[in-house]
Structures are given as structure tokens and as C-alpha cells.
Design a protein around this motif. Structure first.
Motif, PDB file in Angstrom:
ATOM      1  N   ASP A  80       0.798  -1.218   0.000  1.00 24.93           N
ATOM      2  CA  ASP A  80       0.000   0.000   0.000  1.00 24.93           C
ATOM      3  C   ASP A  80       0.835   1.275   0.000  1.00 24.93           C
ATOM      4  O   ASP A  80       0.307   2.371  -0.058  1.00 24.93           O
ATOM      5  N   ASP A  81       2.169   1.105   0.118  1.00 24.52           N
ATOM      6  CA  ASP A  81       3.007   2.301   0.212  1.00 24.52           C
ATOM      7  C   ASP A  81       3.585   2.677  -1.143  1.00 24.52           C
ATOM      8  O   ASP A  81       4.684   3.178  -1.252  1.00 24.52           O
ATOM      9  N   THR A  82       2.833   2.393  -2.230  1.00 22.87           N
ATOM     10  CA  THR A  82       3.311   2.700  -3.577  1.00 22.87           C
ATOM     11  C   THR A  82       3.568   4.187  -3.716  1.00 22.87           C
ATOM     12  O   THR A  82       2.786   5.022  -3.290  1.00 22.87           O
ATOM     13  N   GLY A  83       4.660   4.501  -4.324  1.00 27.36           N
ATOM     14  CA  GLY A  83       5.021   5.891  -4.546  1.00 27.36           C
ATOM     15  C   GLY A  83       5.736   6.519  -3.369  1.00 27.36           C
ATOM     16  O   GLY A  83       6.189   7.647  -3.450  1.00 27.36           O
ATOM     17  N   ALA A 113       8.853   5.871  -9.317  1.00 31.46           N
ATOM     18  CA  ALA A 113       7.568   5.204  -9.483  1.00 31.46           C
ATOM     19  C   ALA A 113       7.497   4.467 -10.814  1.00 31.46           C
ATOM     20  O   ALA A 113       6.968   3.352 -10.899  1.00 31.46           O
ATOM     21  N   VAL A 114       8.040   5.082 -11.864  1.00 31.90           N
ATOM     22  CA  VAL A 114       8.059   4.426 -13.176  1.00 31.90           C
ATOM     23  C   VAL A 114       8.880   3.138 -13.105  1.00 31.90           C
ATOM     24  O   VAL A 114       8.489   2.098 -13.654  1.00 31.90           O
ATOM     25  N   ASP A 147      -2.643   7.021  -9.128  1.00 31.17           N
ATOM     26  CA  ASP A 147      -1.580   6.380  -8.348  1.00 31.17           C
ATOM     27  C   ASP A 147      -0.842   5.396  -9.241  1.00 31.17           C
ATOM     28  O   ASP A 147      -1.190   5.196 -10.400  1.00 31.17           O
ATOM     29  N   GLU A 148       0.187   4.786  -8.699  1.00 39.32           N
ATOM     30  CA  GLU A 148       0.988   3.836  -9.477  1.00 39.32           C
ATOM     31  C   GLU A 148       0.155   2.648  -9.936  1.00 39.32           C
ATOM     32  O   GLU A 148       0.344   2.126 -11.049  1.00 39.32           O
TER      33      GLU A 148
END
Length: 579
Positions: A80-83, A113-114, A147-148
Motif C-alpha cells: 500500500d506504500d506505492t510511490g 515510481a516508473v 496512483d501507481e
């Protein structure tokens, strides 16, 4: 969802006028024709939120594999901690072939992120082996994602598209390499002036064109590539060809305006030409607006997606036959024609190189092989056929007693003439062309290439109808005006050159598809209201005139001429001989 949710990865200080949302903020149109019109007009280009919503709508409508990874898959895999997690150490997969992530007005941590998104895509799409465009495409879609996970889902849909004849990104080296060859073919046909500059300045034309996708997805400034993406998501891969061809045209115009000239024989290293084009594309904002770029792109009268797909498949087949399916060291195309060993009594090595720059890309690695010459084999049509049959394509060269030099690139094996029995009937494909070198150099291609409207004015004929190309027996004559056109075999899978076969087009006249013909007393190239070339059975006398198929003027200074020398060259696969 709030507007800022769609721009959480964006550095708005770099966006300039694009940071101001204006125009309509709602769009609910599902008609594809209307969507195409609005995309080309930039209907949602001035509102970041609307653009993001339209992209989501367009991507969601793409037909995909039954099991396509979605946002929930990404969240399950990445947490859940994407980015938020700083994982800049994650390298990009090898299949991006060294392509960096373009910044595209993104925040610094968006590049990380990419990397995360592409790393996850690599795990979910293990069949991807070569995809240099993926970093740019992912960075663009991240721009318009909440988001991601949403970005991951959008890119997954593009990668998993399974609609027949439609694709968004090359995922194998074979597909990528054949797209480079296809771009070279299109540049040759639709940007001849720009292609001529590349041929004159670069040591390896194929190497220069290998960057064509990166011009669009990588080098273009964000303001321009975002407008390309508007149309790309509606119309697909063909848009990339159009925009890259437009960039090539603008590059030629800039070179011509600068008065840059290359000394004869002093070609640049291909890397230097590639760097010049890259620098021009990156700085394009200073002279060309996004709308002007798209206007130029869509003013190019390309064939339909169907015909482009056929060319792509043909190039793939050629690469497979050469054993090129994975990345390997490139061969310098210029080496295929060695001036130290090339010998012709009709053309010089330089003239042959010029002719080589006109031929389809899939033969670029072949070297010329002399099959027949009247100086050795004599002036006999039977011996002509005996030496050239079994070879496809071939190059016909003629020098007249008046010192004119002309010829033709002939896409099909001369043995095909036998399919018509004793009747003189035309065969071949639209890759055939005629040319003259002296008194001046000029190439004349199939008239449908310059006037595609000739292929779209009538409906397709039913397969049960009688052959429309068959001429009544009492009207067949040697002037080429009413000869029957040979109908190709129903299954073309064993042929090397299906692209531009007349059967793929709805032609309003058989006169526009009369490419080559031959029997026991003559050979003919081009028909309809005359013949581009007519050579008699003794290979001694000839005639040239305007013909409908190539829309050429007479190829010699006099319409009737005496043949001083005639040569036929084949294409030897140097890569096959090396294996």
C-alpha cells in the motif's frame, strides 16, 4: 475524484500553459469516428483532469486477454506504500534496451515510481523480450494516473491488447526490428527528399531509422508527445509512423534551410546523424507547435492500417528467414554493396548504391548478384528466362545506344508468367517501380502510392464474380493496354512480397495494377495506355512511353531505342551465406 488526484506525480512548475485547465470539463462520446475527430482537434488537450478521464475511458475499452493484471494485482504485489518507498536502486529490465525514463514534467520521485511499475510489469508479462518504448509510455500514463496502481493497470491493458491487427507497443525484438524496416520503407516512399538526405549523410541508414520510435516516445517534449498520445490511444500504432515521418520531413526542411551540404563520399558516422535528429526533435518546441506537427503527420497520405500491417508482417517473415529473431550486432547496410568488388557495364557503384536506397528495407542486407547480361549470355529471351527464373526480386538495368540508362525493380519471380498459360498477362506487386539514371535520376512508383484514392473508389468484388481483369481474346495485344492481369494464388503465405499486391486494394481500373508481363516474344514493365518498358524477343529493340500503372514519362530521350546492354541482378542474402 479531485483534479489534483490526477496530477499527484506532476511538477506543475514545469507545465507552463498546460497547468491551466480550460475548455470543456466533461466528455461522454462513444462513437469512434467522433472520438477520432475530437482527438485530432485536441478537444481534451487543455484540461488535465478531462484528459486523464478520457484516457481512462479509452484504455478501459481496449479488448484484452481474458486475464489481464489490474490495479489490485499491483497493490497486492507492491503493498500500500506505492510511490512512497524510495527504491531508486531498482534497475529497468534489459528489455528496455537502455531507454531512460523521460522526465515529462514529472516530480523527481515519479521516476522511481516508473521503475517500480515497469519492474512489476516485467514480472506479469514474462513474454516481453524487447520493448524500448515502455519507459516513455509508462511515464506518460503516470502523468495522468491517480496512483501507481492505476498506471500499472493502464499500461497492462496496452500490452495485453488482443484485437486482431491492432497493437500499441512492440514487445519482441522481431516486432521492433521489423517496425524499423517498415519505417524505412515508408520513409523511402512518403518522404523521398528526407530519405535522400539520410542516405547521403549517414553511413548506415538502417541504424539511423532504428531510433524512429524514440523520436516520438522519448525525445519529443511533453507538450507535443501528449498531443500524440491523445490520438495514439484512439487510432493506435499507425499514429507513431505518421508522427515520425512528419518529424523526418521537418528535419529535412531544417537541414535545407540551414544550407547544410555533405561532400561526396564524406558521410557522417551514423551516431552523429542520430544525435542531430535527436537534438532537433528535443528542441522542436522552438519552431513547431504540437498542432502543426499533427497537421503535418495527418497530411501524409499513407495506406490504411491493413496495408501497413501487411508490410510489417512481410518484414517479420524476411527477418525470420534470415534467422534474426533476437537482438544481435547490426550489419552496416552499406557493406552489402562493396565498390571494390561490384562490377557492372551499365551502372557505376555509386549509381547502384542510389538504386539500393530505393529498394524495400528487407532486401537492404542483400548484395547484388549478376544473373544475366547480354554481353555474356547473348541477346536471347529464352536464355534471359533461364537465368532469372527462380529469383525474387530482380533488378533490370538497360543502357541504350543513345547512352540513356533506365530500368525497373521487379518484385516477383519471372516464372509467374507461366501461370497465364500462353496468354501474355500481368503479374507482380505494387513494390515494383521503374527509374531512369541518365539523362537524370528519377524513380516512378506505383501510381496508387501517390494517389491512394485510386484504391478506394469502388467496392470489393465478390469472390464468386468472374475475373474482372480478364480481357476478351480479341482485344489482347502487345501494346499492354488490354492485357489480362494474373490473379495471385489464394494463399499468399509462401510468397515473400505480399505487401502491395493488387488483390489487397479495391482498384477502379486494372490499368493501375499492370506491373510486369512476359512471353516468348517480349517482356513488358508497366501497362495501361502504354508501357513503361517494352523489350522485344531478341533483347535488341525497345520502346518506352507513359503508362498508367507508374504514371511515368518516357524513360529514355527517344521513345524507341536500341538496347546496347541489358543486365539483370538478383539479391544475394549475405547473412544466410555467412551462417
Amino acid at each position: 475524484m479531485a483534479e489534483e488526484d490526477y496530477g499527484c506525480f506532476v511538477d506543475w512548475t514545469q507545465m507552463g500553459d498546460l497547468a491551466k485547465s480550460s475548455g470543456t470539463s466533461k466528455l461522454d462520446i462513444k462513437d469512434p469516428v467522433e472520438l477520432k475527430k475530437l482527438a485530432r482537434q485536441g478537444h481534451w488537450a487543455k484540461n488535465h483532469k478531462l484528459r486523464a478521464q478520457v484516457y481512462q475511458q479509452l484504455i478501459k475499452a481496449i479488448p484484452c486477454r481474458t486475464v489481464t493484471p489490474d490495479a489490485e494485482v499491483y497493490r497486492d504485489l507492491m503493498g500500500d506504500d506505492t510511490g512512497k518507498k524510495a527504491l531508486s536502486a531498482i534497475p529497468l529490465p534489459d528489455f528496455v534496451d537502455g531507454s531512460a525514463v523521460p522526465h515529462y514534467c514529472l516530480k523527481a520521485d515519479a521516476v522511481t515510481a516508473v521503475h517500480r511499475v515497469i519492474s512489476c510489469l516485467a514480472g506479469q508479462f514474462p513474454d516481453i523480450s524487447h520493448c524500448p518504448a515502455l519507459p516513455a509510455l509508462t511515464a506518460l500514463l503516470l502523468h495522468f494516473s491517480a496512483d501507481e496502481a492505476q498506471c500499472f493497470e493502464h499500461v497492462s491493458h496496452l500490452l495485453a491488447c488482443n484485437e486482431p491487427g491492432r497493437r500499441f507497443v512492440d514487445q519482441t525484438f522481431l516486432a521492433y526490428e521489423s517496425s524499423c524496416m517498415t519505417f524505412g520503407d515508408l520513409a523511402n516512399k512518403y518522404c523521398p527528399a528526407a530519405h535522400k538526405i539520410i542516405v547521403a549523410t549517414a553511413q548506415d541508414v538502417v541504424e539511423v531509422y532504428s531510433d524512429w520510435q524514440r523520436w516520438v516516445l522519448g525525445d519529443l517534449p511533453f507538450s507535443h508527445v501528449a498531443r500524440v498520445l491523445d490520438v495514439f490511444l484512439v487510432e493506435g500504432y499507425k499514429v507513431l509512423y505518421r508522427v515520425a515521418l512528419a518529424l523526418l520531413k521537418f528535419y529535412r526542411k531544417q537541414k535545407a534551410g540551414a544550407g547544410t551540404q555533405q561532400s561526396e563520399g564524406q558521410k557522417q558516422d551514423s551516431a552523429g546523424v542520430k544525435a542531430e535528429i535527436q537534438a532537433f526533435v528535443k528542441a522542436i518546441s522552438s519552431c513547431i507547435t504540437p498542432d502543426k506537427l499533427l497537421e503535418k503527420a495527418f497530411s501524409i497520405r499513407l495506406f490504411s492500417r491493413k496495408e501497413i500491417t501487411l508490410l510489417q508482417l512481410t518484414n517479420e517473415k524476411s527477418l525470420q528467414q534470415k534467422g534474426i529473431t533476437v537482438k544481435q550486432k547490426r550489419r552496416n547496410v552499406q557493406l552489402a554493396l562493396n565498390p571494390d568488388t561490384f562490377s557492372s557495364e551499365v551502372v557505376s557503384a555509386k549509381e547502384m548504391k542510389d538504386i539500393w536506397s530505393w529498394i524495400p528495407e528487407r532486401f537492404a542486407l542483400c548484395e547484388p548478384q549478376l544473373l544475366f547480361t547480354t554481353s555474356t549470355h547473348g541477346c536471347s529471351l529464352n536464355r534471359f528466362y533461364a537465368h532469372v527464373e527462380g529469383y525474387e526480386p530482380t533488378l533490370l538495368l538497360i543502357r541504350t545506344c543513345q547512352s540513356d540508362v533506365c530500368g525497373a525493380f521487379l518484385s516477383t519471380d519471372w516464372e509467374e508468367r507461366k501461370r497465364g498459360g500462353n496468354k501474355l498477362s500481368f503479374f507482380g506487386t505494387g513494390e515494383c517501380f521503374v527509374f531512369r539514371l541518365k539523362p537524370e535520376m528519377e524513380r516512378y512508383e506505383w501510381v496508387v502510392i501517390c494517389h491512394p484514392e485510386l484504391a478506394s473508389t469502388i467496392k470489393a468484388q465478390s469472390s464468386e464474380d468472374p475475373a474482372e481483369d480478364e480481357a476478351p481474346p480479341d482485344r489482347q495485344n502487345s501494346d499492354g493496354n488490354s492485357l489480362p492481369v494474373e490473379r495471385p494464388a489464394a494463399d499468399p503465405s509462401d510468397r515473400l512480397s505480399p505487401f502491395l499486391s493488387a488483390r489487397h486494394f479495391h482498384l477502379n481500373s486494372r490499368n493501375t495494377s499492370m506491373f510486369m508481363a512476359g512471353n516468348f516474344d517480349s517482356i513488358i514493365v508497366g501497362g495501361g495506355e502504354g508501357n513503361a518498358l517494352y523489350i522485344d524477343g531478341e533483347l535488341n529493340h525497345g520502346h518506352t512511353a507513359r503508362c498508367t500503372t507508374f504514371d511515368n514519362p518516357p524513360l529514355c530521350s527517344t521513345e524507341s531505342f536500341q538496347v546496347a546492354l541489358l543486365e539483370v541482378w538478383g539479391f544475394k542474402d549475405t547473412m544466410a551465406s555467412d551462417r
